[in-house]
Design a protein around this motif. Structure first.
Motif, PDB file in Angstrom:
ATOM      1  N   TYR A 532      16.983  -5.154  37.540  1.00  0.00           N
ATOM      2  CA  TYR A 532      15.817  -5.597  36.769  1.00  0.00           C
ATOM      3  C   TYR A 532      14.629  -6.034  37.628  1.00  0.00           C
ATOM      4  O   TYR A 532      13.565  -6.364  37.115  1.00  0.00           O
ATOM      5  N   LEU A 533      14.772  -6.050  38.938  1.00  0.00           N
ATOM      6  CA  LEU A 533      13.722  -6.569  39.811  1.00  0.00           C
ATOM      7  C   LEU A 533      12.443  -5.748  39.690  1.00  0.00           C
ATOM      8  O   LEU A 533      12.456  -4.523  39.759  1.00  0.00           O
ATOM      9  N   ASP A 534      11.335  -6.447  39.513  1.00  0.00           N
ATOM     10  CA  ASP A 534      10.015  -5.813  39.520  1.00  0.00           C
ATOM     11  C   ASP A 534       9.543  -5.777  40.977  1.00  0.00           C
ATOM     12  O   ASP A 534       9.283  -6.804  41.591  1.00  0.00           O
ATOM     13  N   LYS A 535       9.417  -4.584  41.550  1.00  0.00           N
ATOM     14  CA  LYS A 535       9.107  -4.459  42.965  1.00  0.00           C
ATOM     15  C   LYS A 535       7.712  -4.963  43.311  1.00  0.00           C
ATOM     16  O   LYS A 535       7.467  -5.429  44.413  1.00  0.00           O
ATOM     17  N   ASP A 536       6.772  -4.836  42.358  1.00  0.00           N
ATOM     18  CA  ASP A 536       5.417  -5.319  42.614  1.00  0.00           C
ATOM     19  C   ASP A 536       5.316  -6.830  42.495  1.00  0.00           C
ATOM     20  O   ASP A 536       4.575  -7.480  43.234  1.00  0.00           O
ATOM     21  N   PHE A 537       6.066  -7.371  41.534  1.00  0.00           N
ATOM     22  CA  PHE A 537       6.057  -8.828  41.303  1.00  0.00           C
ATOM     23  C   PHE A 537       7.504  -9.316  41.245  1.00  0.00           C
ATOM     24  O   PHE A 537       8.048  -9.585  40.164  1.00  0.00           O
ATOM     25  N   PRO A 538       8.152  -9.435  42.388  1.00  0.00           N
ATOM     26  CA  PRO A 538       9.594  -9.735  42.409  1.00  0.00           C
ATOM     27  C   PRO A 538       9.975 -11.120  41.889  1.00  0.00           C
ATOM     28  O   PRO A 538      11.154 -11.363  41.625  1.00  0.00           O
ATOM     29  N   LEU A 539       8.997 -12.041  41.762  1.00  0.00           N
ATOM     30  CA  LEU A 539       9.345 -13.365  41.244  1.00  0.00           C
ATOM     31  C   LEU A 539       9.572 -13.336  39.736  1.00  0.00           C
ATOM     32  O   LEU A 539      10.217 -14.243  39.180  1.00  0.00           O
ATOM     33  N   LYS A 540       9.030 -12.323  39.060  1.00  0.00           N
ATOM     34  CA  LYS A 540       9.163 -12.219  37.599  1.00  0.00           C
ATOM     35  C   LYS A 540      10.638 -12.200  37.195  1.00  0.00           C
ATOM     36  O   LYS A 540      11.493 -11.712  37.918  1.00  0.00           O
ATOM     37  N   TYR A 541      10.892 -12.730  36.017  1.00  0.00           N
ATOM     38  CA  TYR A 541      12.229 -12.772  35.409  1.00  0.00           C
ATOM     39  C   TYR A 541      13.171 -13.734  36.133  1.00  0.00           C
ATOM     40  O   TYR A 541      14.353 -13.781  35.837  1.00  0.00           O
ATOM     41  N   GLY A 542      12.649 -14.483  37.087  1.00  0.00           N
ATOM     42  CA  GLY A 542      13.498 -15.415  37.805  1.00  0.00           C
ATOM     43  C   GLY A 542      13.195 -16.857  37.468  1.00  0.00           C
ATOM     44  O   GLY A 542      12.132 -17.189  36.938  1.00  0.00           O
ATOM     45  N   CYS A 543      14.154 -17.723  37.808  1.00  0.00           N
ATOM     46  CA  CYS A 543      13.970 -19.172  37.624  1.00  0.00           C
ATOM     47  C   CYS A 543      14.307 -19.857  38.951  1.00  0.00           C
ATOM     48  O   CYS A 543      15.434 -19.697  39.443  1.00  0.00           O
ATOM     49  N   PRO A 544      13.365 -20.588  39.537  1.00  0.00           N
ATOM     50  CA  PRO A 544      13.646 -21.232  40.830  1.00  0.00           C
ATOM     51  C   PRO A 544      14.810 -22.204  40.729  1.00  0.00           C
ATOM     52  O   PRO A 544      15.073 -22.797  39.673  1.00  0.00           O
ATOM     53  N   GLU A 545      15.507 -22.357  41.834  1.00  0.00           N
ATOM     54  CA  GLU A 545      16.572 -23.360  41.891  1.00  0.00           C
ATOM     55  C   GLU A 545      15.970 -24.733  41.600  1.00  0.00           C
ATOM     56  O   GLU A 545      14.847 -25.020  42.039  1.00  0.00           O
ATOM     57  N   PRO A 546      16.690 -25.579  40.882  1.00  0.00           N
ATOM     58  CA  PRO A 546      16.117 -26.879  40.469  1.00  0.00           C
ATOM     59  C   PRO A 546      15.533 -27.688  41.622  1.00  0.00           C
ATOM     60  O   PRO A 546      14.447 -28.253  41.497  1.00  0.00           O
ATOM     61  N   HIS A 547      16.213 -27.771  42.751  1.00  0.00           N
ATOM     62  CA  HIS A 547      15.715 -28.588  43.865  1.00  0.00           C
ATOM     63  C   HIS A 547      14.520 -27.933  44.547  1.00  0.00           C
ATOM     64  O   HIS A 547      13.846 -28.564  45.371  1.00  0.00           O
ATOM     65  N   PHE A 548      14.240 -26.666  44.194  1.00  0.00           N
ATOM     66  CA  PHE A 548      13.156 -25.930  44.823  1.00  0.00           C
ATOM     67  C   PHE A 548      11.877 -25.971  43.986  1.00  0.00           C
ATOM     68  O   PHE A 548      10.815 -25.524  44.437  1.00  0.00           O
ATOM     69  N   LEU A 549      11.946 -26.536  42.787  1.00  0.00           N
ATOM     70  CA  LEU A 549      10.781 -26.552  41.891  1.00  0.00           C
ATOM     71  C   LEU A 549       9.554 -27.225  42.520  1.00  0.00           C
ATOM     72  O   LEU A 549       8.437 -26.708  42.400  1.00  0.00           O
ATOM     73  N   PRO A 550       9.700 -28.395  43.184  1.00  0.00           N
ATOM     74  CA  PRO A 550       8.503 -29.016  43.773  1.00  0.00           C
ATOM     75  C   PRO A 550       7.823 -28.143  44.824  1.00  0.00           C
ATOM     76  O   PRO A 550       6.602 -28.212  44.988  1.00  0.00           O
ATOM     77  N   VAL A 551       8.598 -27.327  45.536  1.00  0.00           N
ATOM     78  CA  VAL A 551       8.000 -26.430  46.533  1.00  0.00           C
ATOM     79  C   VAL A 551       7.086 -25.422  45.837  1.00  0.00           C
ATOM     80  O   VAL A 551       5.979 -25.137  46.300  1.00  0.00           O
ATOM     81  N   VAL A 552       7.557 -24.886  44.698  1.00  0.00           N
ATOM     82  CA  VAL A 552       6.746 -23.935  43.930  1.00  0.00           C
ATOM     83  C   VAL A 552       5.472 -24.617  43.436  1.00  0.00           C
ATOM     84  O   VAL A 552       4.381 -24.033  43.460  1.00  0.00           O
ATOM     85  N   GLN A 553       5.614 -25.867  43.015  1.00  0.00           N
ATOM     86  CA  GLN A 553       4.441 -26.628  42.570  1.00  0.00           C
ATOM     87  C   GLN A 553       3.404 -26.756  43.691  1.00  0.00           C
ATOM     88  O   GLN A 553       2.205 -26.546  43.487  1.00  0.00           O
TER      89      GLN A 553
END
Length: 979
Positions: A532-553
């Motif tokens: 299901y990976l979107d090669k142009d936008f590989p982050l799509k359809y994903g959910c960051p690991e809970p402890h990694f959320l502040p990094v995304v912020q």
């Protein structure tokens, strides 16, 4: 007597004192030798002597052999080099000013020099009063354990504040010096104190405050006659050999001679404050030859003079206070004389943050706006424990306010404050960096990412040394581990580790950036990611690991155009153009997918991006914003407020938040036509704001005022406001006490709200109140029927209510015929009387008669501690006296005081037997539930404790329908409201 004889006699009379107190021995010996009064051989002996006292004894032998003429020359030399000592001995009238005058002028100079501070952004000639900036930080008087460090690192908001206050063990009501130098539990006062603190934690401000307080005469229990302030930054610029008195004179209006006299008179009453030990740019390891220095006036390399002072080889009785970062504490400890004490500046708790903001802004309105902004952001209020961050935020907000910015425009992002903090430390707290700034930031980022991947906040010394050189962003800790010491490093807080991880990611090439984030966004689906990976936008359809959320912020914040521009201008760090499109695409996908558990996080990302047009685009996907599952934090509410202000025409909100956030959200709620609100901890003082937020003509799906404490008057105001709405789906209110008036208020609303569609109206106690008619009163509409539920909670096993709960069920059309006031009063009367009382039967009969008089009563639930024969007869009375009654559910047990736990009760055999044998209307089903003892004899009784834990007792449901009786043994406890 001639002059020589008079002087010789004085020298002989005071020789013992002179031996102990003369400091400038070598200066005197030099003068005598140059005048021909001292031969070379005794001169060398004097010079070779270790202490001043030994030097003076060698010199005395020369004086004795030289007679009055040499003693007179010695006296003349004393007049020149030790005038104050001679003055103290009463030999001559003091030349110049007295010691008291000298100290007074010194204090006046300190007051003038230390009263003001120059800030990092001050223009030439600008300064501010120290009193407008200094707030005393929390100081801990011990080392913390590893577990404590990890707790502090990972806590935010309220939990972090509680930890800070619990760690602090210095008395805030005493002066700083009293806290640092006061006697410990064993009665020992330190001779030297280490005051450790991270970069920007206020060490230098604290030193300046100590100096100013002493000069201003602020009283403290620990008394010092004189304080000297040695700034290590200035010592770095000192060249050539210097005596200790010369070093102390650099930050003073006193001469070396005056300082020498003060130290000579009362060295034990002097405090030398050495500020910024970690900033010294030299080593102390190469000056063992100079440890023989014993003379204050003897010149030596600055390193040697400082070393003998720290070790106590000179001025052994003088107190020392040394401030340092944690990176130099170990070195300092190896040098410092005993007895010594370790202390550490923890920074600010929320109390000190508030005090700092008040002092900074002066204007009450601006203070409230600024402080509320920071308090609403858990990350920022946590970061504000670092005093320099308080200064950064206040400075930035003052500028914003002067530009006319308001709170709803989103004053500053968390990321922008962190960027300002990094810039401040790099510019003002990073002298002598061995790495270029971009290299340092990248190294810190690599270390931070390693910690994030391994979920660790403490790093071993070896791994840090491999990646990072000296840095103001890292803290060094020493821990005891079995029989040795262990050195660990950390960032100032987990949030800084998260920030540097994000900073590291934006320094990557596009492919590496996407690979790293794809792994974090799809960690749970790696095995089938290719499907299901979107090669142009590989982050799509994903959910960051809970402890990694502040990094995304933080990544969202760094990709903000203004923040990105600042990084470029300051350190030539550019945020690659591919970062923001990838994050935007992921946010849009999450918005469209409707994953409500990620809603608060998405709002935070939008806030950090801080671009209005994109916020509007992202929120178009939400026809209704449902965030009612869990209470929103203050930080969540702030992000929500910003996003909704970008979308002023948003139509529908379902929110769950604390009453303290009502004022913040008031305008947004007022303009939203469709609402569902759960508000926690509402008090009478919050009602005005609540009513303003509700406005008129809304479709109010539900209004829950949980854990509140409202008076009848406030309840009336709320119900009056509900009459003005188009629709009211449900109402739950916690009140101070459910009185007859409360029951009437709810009844009146029930009977007069025929135009509104309502599902539930309820009142419950926020605290236990024995005078209240009941613990909770609920009225709700269900499938065209009215349900009335009244409960009295059980305070203890020994004090169970006689009747714990009644649930009535009748047609909705019969609502106006129910006398809730009489019903709740009767329920209350029963629970106020012991069952053995004659009045109990009379009051209970009155209640049962009231129930049978309710036309349309179709179902009834009763919860009683035990089914006895008497209660069985009362159930039979209800069956026969209420012709429309079709179901009676009898539960043996009571609700505990928390309203959640059920205290099970027994179904006694005599009660079951009576129900079995008695004639009953076949149209009315009777269900009894509880524990039944299976023993054939000596069965459990109502006095048996822990009946649910005894193997002889089984949880059963027995159903009676006419003459038929069926019994079902239940594995699961069925509660009264599960029927």
């Amino acid at each position: 007597m001639d002059q020589d004889s008079e002087r010789a006699q004085f020298v002989d009379a005071h020789w013992k004192t002179l031996v102990q107190r003369v400091i400038m021995v070598m200066a005197i010996a030099d003068e005598l030798q140059s005048d021909g009064m001292l031969e070379w051989e005794p001169y060398c002996k004097i010079k070779a002597a270790v202490t001043n006292q030994q030097k003076m004894r060698e010199l005395y032998e020369v004086l004795q052999s030289g007679g009055d003429q040499v003693k007179s020359a010695f006296y003349s030399s004393l007049e020149k080099h030790e005038p104050y000592l001679l003055g103290d001995l009463g030999s001559i009238k003091l030349m110049g000013e007295s010691l008291a005058d000298c100290l007074n002028k010194y204090k006046m100079w300190i007051q003038k020099e230390y009263e003001y501070v120059t800030e990092y952004n001050s223009l030439p000639g600008e300064n501010v009063l120290l009193s407008e900036r200094f707030t005393q930080p929390l100081i801990i008087m011990r080392h913390r354990e590893r577990r404590e460090r990890e707790e502090e690192m990972c806590s935010v908001g309220e939990s972090f504040q509680q930890l800070l206050v619990s760690r602090n063990n210095a008395d805030k009501d005493s002066s700083i010096l009293d806290a640092l130098f006061g006697a410990d539990s064993k009665g020992i006062s330190p001779n030297s104190v280490i005051l450790q603190g991270n970069s920007g934690n206020g060490k230098s401000f604290t030193a300046q405050k100590i100096m100013l307080d002493w000069a201003s005469g602020k009283l403290c229990k620990v008394e010092f006659d004189c304080l000297f302030h040695l700034k290590c930054k200035e010592v770095n610029h000192v060249s050539g050999e210097q005596s200790l008195t010369e070093l102390l004179s650099y930050n003073s209006n006193l001469t070396s001679e005056q300082i020498s006299r003060i130290l000579q008179k009362s060295s034990e009453k002097v405090l030398i404050l050495i500020d910024g030990f970690d900033e010294l740019r030299f080593s102390f390891s190469d000056f063992s030859d100079h440890l023989k220095l014993k003379d204050l006036s003897e010149k030596a390399p600055r390193e040697a003079s400082l070393k003998v002072l720290l070790m106590g080889h000179i001025l052994s009785k003088t107190s020392l206070l040394v401030t340092t970062r944690s990176t130099a504490t170990n070195t300092l400890d190896s040098l410092l004389k005993h007895p010594k004490r370790f202390t550490e500046i923890m920074g600010f708790s929320e109390r000190e943050v508030k005090e700092y903001f008040q002092k900074f802004f002066q204007d009450e309105e601006l203070f409230i706006k600024a402080y509320e902004y920071v308090r609403s952001n858990e990350t920022l209020i946590t970061a504000c424990s670092i005093p320099v961050i308080c200064w950064i935020i206040c400075t930035v907000l003052r500028e914003r306010f002067s530009e006319g910015s308001d709170l709803t425009s989103g004053l500053e992002t968390t990321t922008s404050i962190y960027v300002d903090f990094v810039c401040t430390l790099l510019e003002h707290h990073s002298q002598g960096l061995s790495q270029p700034v971009p290299t340092l930031l990248r190294s810190l980022g690599q270390l931070a990412e390693r910690g994030m991947l391994d979920t660790q906040v403490l790093f071993e010394e070896k791994s840090v040394d491999e990646m990072v050189s000296a840095s103001p962003f890292l803290c060094k800790f020493l821990f005891k581990r079995r029989i040795r010491k262990e050195t660990m490093f950390s960032f100032m807080h987990l949030s800084f580790q998260e920030f540097f991880t994000a900073l590291y990611y934006i320094s990557q090439e596009e492919r590496e950036f996407l690979d790293k984030l794809t792994e974090r966004f799809h960690s749970q689906t790696q095995s089938y990611l290719s499907l299901y990976l979107d090669k142009d936008f590989p982050l799509k359809y994903g959910c960051p690991e809970p402890h990694f959320l502040p990094v995304v912020q933080f990544l969202c914040g760094l990709s903000n155009s203004e923040v990105s521009r600042s990084l470029q201008e300051m350190y030539n760090l550019s945020v690659p153009s591919f970062v923001q499109p990838q994050l935007r695409e992921w946010i849009l996908d999450m918005s469209k997918s409707g994953v409500y558990s990620y809603l608060p996080f998405i709002l935070h990302c939008l806030y950090e991006l801080h671009e209005k047009e994109f916020v509007q685009k992202a929120m178009e996907a939400w026809l209704e914003l449902d965030m009612s599952w869990d209470p929103l934090s203050r930080t969540d509410c702030w992000a929500l407020l910003y996003c909704l202000d970008c979308c002023p025409h948003f139509r529908s909100l379902k929110l769950n938040f604390a009453a303290s956030e009502l004022k913040m959200l008031q305008d947004v709620l007022c303009r939203t036509p469709k609402l569902g609100l759960t508000v926690q901890n509402v008090s009478d003082t919050d009602v005005t704001v609540l009513l303003s937020a509700l406005g008129e003509g809304k479709q109010l799906g539900e209004l829950k005022l949980n854990s509140s404490c409202l008076s009848d008057q406030s309840v009336q105001q709320v119900l009056k406001a509900l009459h003005k709405q188009k629709k009211v789906g449900g109402l739950q209110i916690s009140v101070k006490s459910i009185t007859a008036d409360t029951a009437l208020i709810l009844t009146d609303f029930l009977q007069s709200c025929s135009k509104a569609e309502w599902e539930e109206i309820s009142g419950s106690l926020s605290t236990s109140d024995v005078e209240s008619l009941c613990s909770s009163l609920r009225l709700f509409s269900f499938e065209g029927k009215l349900v009335v539920n009244v409960v009295r909670l059980c305070l203890s096993i020994q004090n169970q209510p006689s009747l714990s709960e009644i649930i009535l069920n009748c047609p909705r059309s019969e609502a106006s015929n129910i006398d809730i006031k009489s019903f709740t009063e009767s329920f209350h009367n029963i629970n106020c009387i012991a069952e053995e009382s004659v009045d109990f039967d009379r009051n209970l009969h009155a209640l049962l008669t009231l129930l049978t008089s309710m036309s349309g009563l179709s179902a009834l639930n009763l919860s009683v501690p035990f089914l006895t024969e008497t209660w069985a007869s009362r159930v039979l009375f209800l069956v026969e006296s209420s012709p429309k009654l079709t179901v009676i559910n009898f539960h043996a047990g009571s609700w505990c005081s928390d309203g959640v736990k059920w205290l099970p009760g027994l179904l006694l055999e005599e009660g079951i037997k009576l129900l079995k044998e008695s004639a009953k209307r076949p149209e009315c089903i009777v269900n009894i539930r509880g524990f039944r003892c299976s023993k054939s004899s000596e069965r459990c009784s109502r006095h048996t404790e822990h009946i649910d834990q005894l193997s002889c007792n089984q949880r059963v449901t027995i159903q009676f329908c006419g003459d038929q009786c069926t019994e079902d043994i239940k594995l699961k406890l069925v509660l009264p409201d599960e029927n």
